[in-house]
Design an enzyme around this catalytic site. Structure first.
Site, mmCIF file in Angstrom:
data_model
loop_
_atom_site.group_PDB
_atom_site.id
_atom_site.type_symbol
_atom_site.label_atom_id
_atom_site.label_comp_id
_atom_site.label_asym_id
_atom_site.label_seq_id
_atom_site.Cartn_x
_atom_site.Cartn_y
_atom_site.Cartn_z
ATOM 1 N N ASP A 188 3.747 -63.851 26.459
ATOM 2 C CA ASP A 188 4.386 -64.894 27.277
ATOM 3 C C ASP A 188 4.864 -64.323 28.610
ATOM 4 O O ASP A 188 4.764 -64.988 29.651
ATOM 5 C CB ASP A 188 5.576 -65.498 26.523
ATOM 6 C CG ASP A 188 5.126 -66.467 25.438
ATOM 7 O OD1 ASP A 188 3.975 -66.940 25.504
ATOM 8 O OD2 ASP A 188 5.920 -66.730 24.515
ATOM 9 N N THR A 248 4.317 -66.068 8.394
ATOM 10 C CA THR A 248 4.007 -64.914 7.518
ATOM 11 C C THR A 248 4.065 -63.589 8.268
ATOM 12 O O THR A 248 4.112 -62.529 7.656
ATOM 13 C CB THR A 248 2.595 -65.052 6.937
ATOM 14 O OG1 THR A 248 1.657 -64.998 8.035
ATOM 15 C CG2 THR A 248 2.422 -66.362 6.188
ATOM 16 N N ASP A 250 8.638 -61.491 24.109
ATOM 17 C CA ASP A 250 7.236 -61.757 23.783
ATOM 18 C C ASP A 250 6.352 -61.289 24.941
ATOM 19 O O ASP A 250 6.363 -61.883 26.025
ATOM 20 C CB ASP A 250 7.043 -63.267 23.539
ATOM 21 C CG ASP A 250 5.654 -63.563 23.009
ATOM 22 O OD1 ASP A 250 4.663 -63.196 23.677
ATOM 23 O OD2 ASP A 250 5.547 -64.156 21.921
ATOM 24 N N ARG A 273 -0.294 -63.566 15.694
ATOM 25 C CA ARG A 273 0.545 -63.319 14.530
ATOM 26 C C ARG A 273 1.092 -64.650 14.044
ATOM 27 O O ARG A 273 1.753 -65.354 14.793
ATOM 28 C CB ARG A 273 1.687 -62.391 14.968
ATOM 29 C CG ARG A 273 2.278 -61.592 13.874
ATOM 30 C CD ARG A 273 3.202 -60.567 14.440
ATOM 31 N NE ARG A 273 4.349 -61.149 15.137
ATOM 32 C CZ ARG A 273 5.517 -60.551 15.242
ATOM 33 N NH1 ARG A 273 5.698 -59.361 14.721
ATOM 34 N NH2 ARG A 273 6.502 -61.122 15.892
HETATM 35 C C1 PRP Z 1 2.048 -59.795 19.775
HETATM 36 C C2 PRP Z 1 1.701 -58.442 20.360
HETATM 37 C C3 PRP Z 1 0.925 -57.806 19.242
HETATM 38 C C4 PRP Z 1 1.611 -58.334 18.028
HETATM 39 C C5 PRP Z 1 2.524 -57.281 17.480
HETATM 40 O O1 PRP Z 1 0.977 -60.654 19.874
HETATM 41 O O2 PRP Z 1 0.992 -58.509 21.553
HETATM 42 O O3 PRP Z 1 -0.447 -58.138 19.238
HETATM 43 O O4 PRP Z 1 2.381 -59.484 18.434
HETATM 44 O O5 PRP Z 1 3.092 -57.676 16.287
HETATM 45 P P1 PRP Z 1 2.728 -56.982 14.901
HETATM 46 O O6 PRP Z 1 2.760 -55.510 15.115
HETATM 47 O O7 PRP Z 1 3.839 -57.458 14.011
HETATM 48 O O8 PRP Z 1 1.385 -57.475 14.450
HETATM 49 P P2 PRP Z 1 1.088 -62.199 19.460
HETATM 50 O O9 PRP Z 1 0.713 -62.387 18.033
HETATM 51 O O10 PRP Z 1 2.417 -62.734 19.877
HETATM 52 O O11 PRP Z 1 -0.090 -62.853 20.273
HETATM 53 P P3 PRP Z 1 -0.279 -62.992 21.867
HETATM 54 O O12 PRP Z 1 -0.528 -61.611 22.411
HETATM 55 O O13 PRP Z 1 -1.471 -63.870 21.963
HETATM 56 O O14 PRP Z 1 0.961 -63.618 22.438
HETATM 57 N N1 URA Z 2 5.201 -59.326 19.748
HETATM 58 C C1 URA Z 2 5.834 -59.304 20.936
HETATM 59 O O1 URA Z 2 5.273 -59.749 21.948
HETATM 60 N N2 URA Z 2 7.060 -58.815 20.999
HETATM 61 C C2 URA Z 2 7.689 -58.332 19.917
HETATM 62 O O2 URA Z 2 8.843 -57.879 20.032
HETATM 63 C C3 URA Z 2 7.023 -58.366 18.684
HETATM 64 C C4 URA Z 2 5.770 -58.858 18.635
#
Ligand code: PRP
Ligand code: URA
Length: 209
Positions: free
Chosen positions: A203, A108, A200, A104
């Site tokens: 993480d 944006t 997160d 994400r």
């Molecule tokens: C997080 C989570 C989802 C997304 C949710 O991933 O695991 O995939 O955000 O957010 P949304 O519903 O607003 O799209 P992230 O983009 O942080 O990537 P990661 O899993 O690689 O940390």
């Molecule tokens: N992605 C995450 O990992 N946590 C949140 O709360 C939102 C998006």
């Protein structure tokens, strides 16, 4: 409109409460995510089609039932979705796994695709898209779009925690996709994080912060 299945179970709620706590470390967080995914898979697979078969036990012949219908596929959204795959595979070990890489954009909040590798017969499978966090719904919608573009028609979404905004966005974009979720939280903050949420997820699973 699709159905939102909020899976309420004492074991799931207890483990999720532990996962939410900021003191919970990576190892415990990852283990509990896997356990909850397995418990959720039990409900997600409740409506799998069955067929009657004739078998012979050591005692007698009998008619019994086994799974029929399409084969299954699990599609984690990278990275955090990976944390749910093994738990589900414990119940459906024959499932094939496809990966969709999305992150994400922090400015944006829109999803950016960086990887997609799916089983060759993906369109013939009953698919479970997994991602612990359903925040704005952008990532889940992009992953489902990507599967539908390849001809997939049978898709469920399984998440741990959803914000009302994300659930609504997926229901609007994909009214044919049922959502399975362990908790529906209050809201999103200004950075698109779920409140109270658990922070997160990526993480916390991989120890990258
Ligand atoms: C997080 C989570 C989802 C997304 C949710 O991933 O695991 O995939 O955000 O957010 P949304 O519903 O607003 O799209 P992230 O983009 O942080 O990537 P990661 O899993 O690689 O940390
Ligand atoms: N992605 C995450 O990992 N946590 C949140 O709360 C939102 C998006």
């Amino acid at each position: 409109m699709s159905t939102v299945h909020e899976i309420k179970h004492p074991l799931i709620e207890h483990k999720l409460s532990l996962m939410r706590q900021k003191e919970t470390g990576t190892k415990d967080f990852r283990e509990m995510l896997g356990e909850i995914a397995m418990l959720m898979a039990y409900e997600v697979t409740r409506d799998l089609p069955m067929k009657e078969i004739e078998i012979e036990t050591p005692m007698s012949k009998c008619t019994t039932r086994m799974l029929s219908g399409k084969k299954m596929g699990i599609v984690p959204i990278l990275r955090a979705g990976l944390g749910m795959v093994d738990g589900i595979m414990q119940l459906v070990p024959a499932a094939k796994v496809g990966h969709i890489g999305l992150y994400r954009d922090p400015e944006t909040l829109l999803p950016v695709e960086y990887y997609c590798k799916l089983p060759p017969d993906v369109q013939e499978r009953e698919l479970i898209v997994v991602d612990p966090m359903l925040a704005t719904g952008g990532s889940a919608n992009a992953a489902i779009d990507c599967l539908k573009k390849r001809g997939c028609t049978s898709i469920k979404l399984v998440s741990l925690i959803g914000a009302p905004e994300g659930i609504e966005a997926v229901q609007k974009a994909h009214p044919d996709v049922d959502i399975y979720i362990a908790a529906i939280d209050e809201r999103l903050d200004d950075h698109g994080y779920i409140v109270p949420g658990l922070g997160d997820a990526g993480d916390r699973i991989f120890g990258t912060k």
